[in-house]
Design an enzyme around this catalytic site. Structure first.
Site, PDB file in Angstrom:
ATOM      1  N   GLU A   1      23.070  40.125  15.309  1.00  0.00           N
ATOM      2  CA  GLU A   1      21.970  39.158  15.219  1.00  0.00           C
ATOM      3  C   GLU A   1      20.935  39.355  16.315  1.00  0.00           C
ATOM      4  OE1 GLU A   1      23.664  35.207  15.608  1.00  0.00           O
ATOM      5  OE2 GLU A   1      25.250  35.963  16.892  1.00  0.00           O
TER       6      GLU A   1
ATOM      7  N   ARG B   1      -9.309  34.222 -25.933  1.00  0.00           N
ATOM      8  CA  ARG B   1      -8.132  33.697 -25.229  1.00  0.00           C
ATOM      9  C   ARG B   1      -7.771  34.588 -24.059  1.00  0.00           C
ATOM     10  NH1 ARG B   1      -3.832  33.824 -30.073  1.00  0.00           N
ATOM     11  NH2 ARG B   1      -2.858  32.154 -28.857  1.00  0.00           N
TER      12      ARG B   1
ATOM     13  N   ASN C   1      19.794  34.733  10.430  1.00  0.00           N
ATOM     14  CA  ASN C   1      18.937  33.655  10.941  1.00  0.00           C
ATOM     15  C   ASN C   1      18.418  34.029  12.327  1.00  0.00           C
ATOM     16  OD1 ASN C   1      19.687  32.331   8.657  1.00  0.00           O
ATOM     17  ND2 ASN C   1      21.044  30.874   9.667  1.00  0.00           N
TER      18      ASN C   1
ATOM     19  N   SER D   1      28.975  41.234  10.880  1.00  0.00           N
ATOM     20  CA  SER D   1      28.429  40.228   9.987  1.00  0.00           C
ATOM     21  C   SER D   1      26.989  39.983  10.425  1.00  0.00           C
ATOM     22  CB  SER D   1      29.251  38.939  10.076  1.00  0.00           C
ATOM     23  OG  SER D   1      28.649  37.954   9.276  1.00  0.00           O
TER      24      SER D   1
ATOM     25  N   HIS E   1      16.538  15.107   7.980  1.00  0.00           N
ATOM     26  CA  HIS E   1      17.987  15.148   8.205  1.00  0.00           C
ATOM     27  C   HIS E   1      18.745  14.853   6.916  1.00  0.00           C
ATOM     28  CE1 HIS E   1      21.887  13.253   9.291  1.00  0.00           C
ATOM     29  NE2 HIS E   1      21.941  14.285  10.128  1.00  0.00           N
TER      30      HIS E   1
ATOM     31  N   TYR F   1      30.266  42.286   1.394  1.00  0.00           N
ATOM     32  CA  TYR F   1      30.217  40.926   0.870  1.00  0.00           C
ATOM     33  C   TYR F   1      28.972  40.192   1.353  1.00  0.00           C
ATOM     34  CZ  TYR F   1      31.646  39.301   5.486  1.00  0.00           C
ATOM     35  OH  TYR F   1      31.671  39.023   6.825  1.00  0.00           O
TER      36      TYR F   1
ATOM     37  N   GLY G   1      -3.009  27.014 -15.832  1.00  0.00           N
ATOM     38  CA  GLY G   1      -4.108  26.836 -14.882  1.00  0.00           C
ATOM     39  C   GLY G   1      -5.116  27.952 -14.978  1.00  0.00           C
TER      40      GLY G   1
ATOM     41  N   CYS H   1      25.932  36.576   6.848  1.00  0.00           N
ATOM     42  CA  CYS H   1      26.320  35.168   6.844  1.00  0.00           C
ATOM     43  C   CYS H   1      25.147  34.247   7.135  1.00  0.00           C
ATOM     44  CB  CYS H   1      27.458  34.914   7.822  1.00  0.00           C
ATOM     45  SG  CYS H   1      26.988  35.249   9.520  1.00  0.00           S
TER      46      CYS H   1
ATOM     47  N   GLY I   1      23.980  38.208  11.123  1.00  0.00           N
ATOM     48  CA  GLY I   1      23.524  36.817  11.265  1.00  0.00           C
ATOM     49  C   GLY I   1      22.013  36.849  11.148  1.00  0.00           C
TER      50      GLY I   1
ATOM     51  N   ARG J   1       6.464  34.054 -27.681  1.00  0.00           N
ATOM     52  CA  ARG J   1       6.929  34.516 -26.368  1.00  0.00           C
ATOM     53  C   ARG J   1       8.320  33.957 -26.134  1.00  0.00           C
ATOM     54  NH1 ARG J   1       2.688  30.730 -23.193  1.00  0.00           N
ATOM     55  NH2 ARG J   1       3.222  28.873 -24.320  1.00  0.00           N
TER      56      ARG J   1
ATOM     57  N   ARG K   1      31.992  28.125  11.509  1.00  0.00           N
ATOM     58  CA  ARG K   1      31.429  27.835  12.834  1.00  0.00           C
ATOM     59  C   ARG K   1      32.383  26.895  13.544  1.00  0.00           C
ATOM     60  NH1 ARG K   1      27.571  26.801   8.935  1.00  0.00           N
ATOM     61  NH2 ARG K   1      25.667  28.052   8.997  1.00  0.00           N
TER      62      ARG K   1
ATOM     63  N   LYS L   1       0.436  37.863 -24.310  1.00  0.00           N
ATOM     64  CA  LYS L   1      -0.024  37.351 -25.601  1.00  0.00           C
ATOM     65  C   LYS L   1      -0.499  38.487 -26.487  1.00  0.00           C
ATOM     66  CE  LYS L   1      -2.177  33.416 -25.121  1.00  0.00           C
ATOM     67  NZ  LYS L   1      -3.316  32.702 -24.513  1.00  0.00           N
TER      68      LYS L   1
ATOM     69  N   MET M   1      -7.726  30.265 -17.650  1.00  0.00           N
ATOM     70  CA  MET M   1      -8.787  29.776 -18.507  1.00  0.00           C
ATOM     71  C   MET M   1      -8.255  29.117 -19.784  1.00  0.00           C
ATOM     72  SD  MET M   1     -11.828  31.620 -20.423  1.00  0.00           S
ATOM     73  CE  MET M   1     -10.932  31.477 -21.926  1.00  0.00           C
TER      74      MET M   1
HETATM   75  P1  ADP Z   1      -2.568  29.069 -24.194  1.00  0.00           P
HETATM   76  O1  ADP Z   1      -2.382  30.355 -23.485  1.00  0.00           O
HETATM   77  O2  ADP Z   1      -3.017  27.969 -23.321  1.00  0.00           O
HETATM   78  O3  ADP Z   1      -1.404  28.722 -25.047  1.00  0.00           O
HETATM   79  P2  ADP Z   1      -3.907  30.122 -26.506  1.00  0.00           P
HETATM   80  O4  ADP Z   1      -4.791  31.279 -26.246  1.00  0.00           O
HETATM   81  O5  ADP Z   1      -2.586  30.405 -27.049  1.00  0.00           O
HETATM   82  O6  ADP Z   1      -3.831  29.284 -25.174  1.00  0.00           O
HETATM   83  O7  ADP Z   1      -4.668  29.144 -27.466  1.00  0.00           O
HETATM   84  C1  ADP Z   1      -4.269  27.827 -27.621  1.00  0.00           C
HETATM   85  C2  ADP Z   1      -4.249  27.431 -29.047  1.00  0.00           C
HETATM   86  O8  ADP Z   1      -5.501  27.682 -29.656  1.00  0.00           O
HETATM   87  C3  ADP Z   1      -3.282  28.196 -29.918  1.00  0.00           C
HETATM   88  O9  ADP Z   1      -2.016  27.700 -29.823  1.00  0.00           O
HETATM   89  C4  ADP Z   1      -3.848  27.954 -31.290  1.00  0.00           C
HETATM   90  O10 ADP Z   1      -3.421  26.726 -31.787  1.00  0.00           O
HETATM   91  C5  ADP Z   1      -5.320  27.929 -31.029  1.00  0.00           C
HETATM   92  N1  ADP Z   1      -5.899  29.235 -31.393  1.00  0.00           N
HETATM   93  C6  ADP Z   1      -6.085  30.307 -30.623  1.00  0.00           C
HETATM   94  N2  ADP Z   1      -6.609  31.295 -31.330  1.00  0.00           N
HETATM   95  C7  ADP Z   1      -6.757  30.851 -32.584  1.00  0.00           C
HETATM   96  C8  ADP Z   1      -7.234  31.426 -33.808  1.00  0.00           C
HETATM   97  N3  ADP Z   1      -7.658  32.668 -33.852  1.00  0.00           N
HETATM   98  N4  ADP Z   1      -7.220  30.663 -34.891  1.00  0.00           N
HETATM   99  C9  ADP Z   1      -6.793  29.388 -34.848  1.00  0.00           C
HETATM  100  N5  ADP Z   1      -6.328  28.796 -33.767  1.00  0.00           N
HETATM  101  C10 ADP Z   1      -6.311  29.514 -32.628  1.00  0.00           C
HETATM  102 MG    MG Z   2      -0.741  29.619 -26.463  1.00  0.00          MG
END
Ligand code: ADP
Ligand code: MG
Ligand code: MG
Length: 901
Positions: A774, A98, A797, A793, A485, A880, A107, A860, A795, A371, A591, A27, A109
């Protein structure tokens, strides 16, 4: 480690770049780059991933000490750009905090927005914006997010109620409104007070009012999140090293919640599902952050075209659409036009489909993230080929952009998208074998042909069901996991299978299936999605996989760069044909034991096993010869012009005799002997450890007549085909060799038989004799073995089994634990252990080629179709790889990528 810990960006300048993802996270690196190419991005700074590692070692106090002056400097720059001041009472700058690792990690923060707010700054912000509601909405969001993310108010489990959500619901209910946008300033003020009281109650502390204290708290929380159990688990399954750490991005806030001329959204430069070159996405008016993905309101489409399509599917009238759910294109045409230009610019710049996050503050567009977008397999192929044709990327890039394993999705039928709209999910089982299937229900394997297209529903399947499974279009089982199975067999056949669907009550006697509150009888239509595990009511149109078009072109490109051959493991005509269609260049493993498991063959095989002497065995083997010859002819015939490696009999003989009383009785009847004779024989064949017992070339060396029969059958089949004008290249492979003498004995038998056969028929064919590698000893003495063997070859496994000392059949008991504890990174039976087993492969190839420079080498084992293992094989210098038919395209691609890297 560099001493610089903070990298600033803003106002068209940046200290970072997009190729600094390791240090700045994905990011942060792209936020910097967007600044450099003139895309509007709010100013901010990124604290490096290395700092996360330092933090984990030294703790919060010391880390803050190290960072303080650099962060203050960076904040000054942001303040200058924004013309606001962080922590000021009159003109407060608010920021977002962020997380951002090298690769995106769900998952981790959650983001904290509007940081820097307190009872004083909220007033200044309201005054400056001339908008009380906006200021208090931002404040309540901040207390909520900071409370959840930094102060730990968010409940660990999804079942528990978030105290903030609960308060929010109570306030909305008391007021009788549904949406947060319906709350007025007083409601929002009320919420802030209640939220803070909840914080005090749960944590025992007052909500922090000092913006700097808030900031350090949030930064530490991001770093801490790197070590939270969810993140650790995610890293484990995706093999992301803990040392990478996460970066922290601190960025000036822009506000999508300033009123009806503001909003926030996400967009894709192309369609992530189909790959079509259509700009698309969703947004919400007067909203902030992740409201769009969080589903707080129904999101609206960005383009008008998308909006019209959405309305049609959602059955929304044109009037409602245009007034209640207008597209961004219609609602904010200027901001839309700018967004359209920016997305084009970003895609052209990064030369890949982009996934964008943006916010519009009072009509002005700001980009917050870009991204490379996640996509389906179909989109992956189409986007790469389209971009190649557009001249955006070159051929090598197009090939390297493919994720080999994902191709699997494309090799099976799929449901027609339009037909899916009305589909009713009855239940969901395990996605055991990919693809879509629709058909009429049958409940017994021997009735699989009762209707033209059938779905075979069983509580579980057994080896007797094999033929029925082959006939049915799809398989559904109520019991059994991903390795049951049914699942294993179906994957081998490339057939759609949903297993372990416990919600389905299958009654084979009554021929009924109950699921989703409905009961289905034999002949009723149902549909299965083996890629998701979903089971649907009724008939749903499916589409066959498209193997030409873009897919075909990408495979052709791959072949252009690929340097080693890809063969298949196949013993039936059917499998071999499928593999040819997928581009297999021969068979790497045929086989032969599979040819003895049914009907007349099994009877003859048992007759041989029951014989007490060579003469008796020869009588049985003579009857097996024509059957074997025809089998080999059929298989060789599918691979005219290509090599076919045929492995001589390998498994312990006890696998061919019945172990249950009932079956022993019927076998006795079949053979015309007493049950006791059978029992005695079965007892004789018992071994304590059959995997290390009387099998492989140990059979051929104790019963040479078996090798003689098989060699004769192979060579006679090849000669018959030659007479029909069809050239074949049989490679006769001796299994389980540990010493050169074992191989020499077998080789002599094969060569003698060949001379005999050629003399008898007055003609010859080219053939080779080689061996499986093998057993570790074979790899270590490969120099001696290669003096006799024309090919090796691997094998892998058995080689893995014997190198680790893990029984393949029993490893299921401890491997999952080992994987979870991190003792093993991967299941070594799926992903070749390059460190250990790999050494034996290297040694085997090196020593083998020393005494036999023209030694042909392949693999194989299961690993021959696993991308990282294929890459290893290419680097190791194999000629191969060989894999199951449906993995052939994956191996072709992986082999090409290995050559390109
Ligand atoms: P994630 O990695 O879960 O996508 P982000 O860090 O991208 O989390 O933040 C999620 C959302 O928070 C962004 O898509 C945006 O909409 C909002 N956000 C983050 N930073 C800003 C900012 N500086 N101004 C306004 N909105 C923000
Ligand atoms: Mg985001
Ligand atoms: Mg998030």
């Amino acid at each position: 480690m560099s001493n610089k810990r903070v990298y600033t960006f803003g106002n068209g300048k940046a200290e970072g770049r997009s190729d600094m993802k390791n240090l700045l996270g994905g990011k942060g690196a792209n936020l910097a780059e967007m600044n450099l190419i003139g895309v509007p991005v709010p100013a901010g700074f990124t604290i490096t991933t290395d700092t996360c590692t330092e933090y984990n070692e030294m703790g919060r106090e010391k880390m803050v000490g190290l960072l303080r002056s650099e962060v203050k400097e960076a904040m000054k720059k942001v303040e200058a750009t924004m013309n606001m001041e962080f922590g000021s009472k009159d003109n407060p700058l608010l920021v977002s905090v962020r997380s951002g690792a090298r690769v995106s990690m769900p998952g981790m923060m959650d983001t904290v927005l509007n940081l820097g707010m307190n009872d004083e700054s909220v007033l200044a912000i309201a005054k400056k914006a001339g908008n009380d509601r906006f200021a208090w909405d931002s404040y309540r969001r901040f207390v909520q997010m900071y409370g959840d993310v930094v102060l730990g108010m968010k409940p660990e489990s999804k079942e528990d109620i978030d105290p903030f959500e609960q308060i929010m619901d109570e306030v909305k209910e008391a007021k009788g409104v549904e949406n947060d946008t319906d709350l007025d300033v007083d409601d929002l003020k009320d919420l802030v007070v209640k939220f803070k009281a909840a914080v005090k109650k749960v944590t025992g502390h007052d909500f922090p009012v000092d913006p700097w204290e808030q900031l350090w708290g949030a930064v530490a929380a991001v770093f801490d999140s790197w070590m939270n159990p969810r993140a650790i688990y995610y890293r484990q399954i995706n093999q992301i090293p803990a040392e990478w750490g996460t970066a922290v991005n601190v960025q000036a806030m822009v506000f999508g919640n300033m009123g009806d001329n503001s909003g926030t959204g996400v967009a894709f430069t192309r369609d992530a599902a189909t790959g079509e070159n259509i700009f698309n996405g969703e947004y919400l008016i007067n909203a902030q952050g992740e409201d769009v993905v969080a589903g707080v309101r129904t999101p609206q489409q960005i383009t008008k075209e998308g909006s019209l399509r959405w309305a049609k599917l959602a059955k929304v009238s044109e009037e409602d659409r245009a007034t209640k759910f207008p597209s961004l294109e219609e609602a904010m045409p200027l901001a839309y036009a700018e967004l359209f230009d920016v997305q084009e610019k970003l895609e052209n710049y990064f030369k890949d489909m982009q996934d964008l996050e943006f916010t519009i503050q009072d009509g002005k567009l700001w980009m917050l993230q870009t991204r490379n977008g996640k996509r389906t397999a179909a989109a992956m192929v189409k986007i790469a080929m389209d971009m190649l044709r557009e001249g955006m990327i070159d051929e090598k890039t197009a090939v390297l952009r493919q994720e080999p394993n994902k191709l699997d999705e494309l090799l099976h039928p799929v449901f027609d998208m339009d037909a899916m709209v009305k589909a009713n999910v009855l239940a969901t089982g395990l996605p055991a074998s990919p693809g879509a299937a629709t058909g009429q229900l049958v409940f017994h394997a021997d009735e699989a042909g009762k209707f033209p297209v059938t779905i075979l529903a069983r509580i579980e399947t057994s080896p007797e069901d094999l033929e029925g499974m082959d006939i049915a279009r799809g398989i559904l089982t109520a019991r059994g996991g991903m390795t049951s199975h049914a699942a294993v067999v179906a994957r081998g056949m490339g057939k759609c299978c949903v297993s372990g669907a416990g919600e389905c009550k299958i009654d084979a006697k009554a021929r009924t299936l109950a699921a989703g509150g409905m009961t289905f009888k034999e002949g009723d239509w149902i549909s299965l999605n083996g890629s998701t595990g979903d089971i649907y009511e009724g008939k749903i149109a499916t589409k066959d996989p498209e193997l030409s078009g873009d897919f075909g072109e990408i495979m052709e490109l791959a072949d252009k760069f690929r340097k080693i051959d890809v063969r298949t493991n196949a013993e039936t005509e059917r499998d071999a044909k499928v593999a040819r269609e997928f581009g297999a260049q021969g068979i790497g493993l045929c086989r032969t034991e599979h040819m003895f498991f049914e009907g007349e063959r099994l009877v003859r095989m048992r007759e041989m096993i029951l014989s007490d002497d060579e003469a008796g065995r020869r009588i049985a083997l003579d009857k097996l010869l024509p059957i074997q010859r025809q089998d080999f002819k059929d298989v060789l015939n599918t691979m005219i012009g290509f090599p076919v490696t045929i492995r001589l009999l390998d498994p312990p003989l006890h696998e061919f005799v019945p172990h249950e009383k009932e079956n022993q009785e019927s076998m006795a009847k079949e053979m015309g002997v007493s049950v006791d004779v059978i029992k005695k024989k079965v007892e004789d064949l018992h071994e304590f450890n059959p995997m290390l017992g009387h099998r492989g070339c140990r059979l051929g060396n104790t019963y040479p007549e078996i090798t003689e029969m098989q060699a004769r059958a192979i060579l006679e089949a090849a000669l018959e085909l030659k007479a029909e004008g069809k050239p074949t290249f049989p490679e006769i492979m001796i299994p389980l060799v540990g010493t050169v003498k074992e191989l020499k004995m077998q080789e002599k038998i094969v060569r003698d038989i060949a001379d005999q056969v050629f003399k008898e028929k007055g003609d010859k064919v080219d053939y080779m004799v080689g061996t499986m590698i093998e057993i570790p000893r074979a790899a270590l003495t490969a120099d001696e073995i290669a003096e006799v063997a024309q090919f090796f070859s691997f094998g892998t496994n058995d080689l893995t089994q014997m190198t680790f000392g893990y029984s393949r059949d029993d490893a299921g008991k401890f491997l999952p634990v080992y994987l979870k504890q991190g003792i093993l990174k991967n299941d070594p039976f799926q992903v070749l252990d390059q460190e250990g087993v790999g050494q034996l492969v290297h040694t085997g190839i090196e020593r083998g080629r020393k005494t036999n420079p023209i030694l042909k080498v392949g693999i194989c084992g299961e690993h021959g179709g696993e991308p990282s293992s294929v890459e290893f094989c290419v680097k190791a210098g194999m000629n191969y790889v060989s894999c199951s038919p449906f993995r052939v395209p994956i191996a072709r691609l992986a082999a090409a990528q290995a050559s390109l890297r």
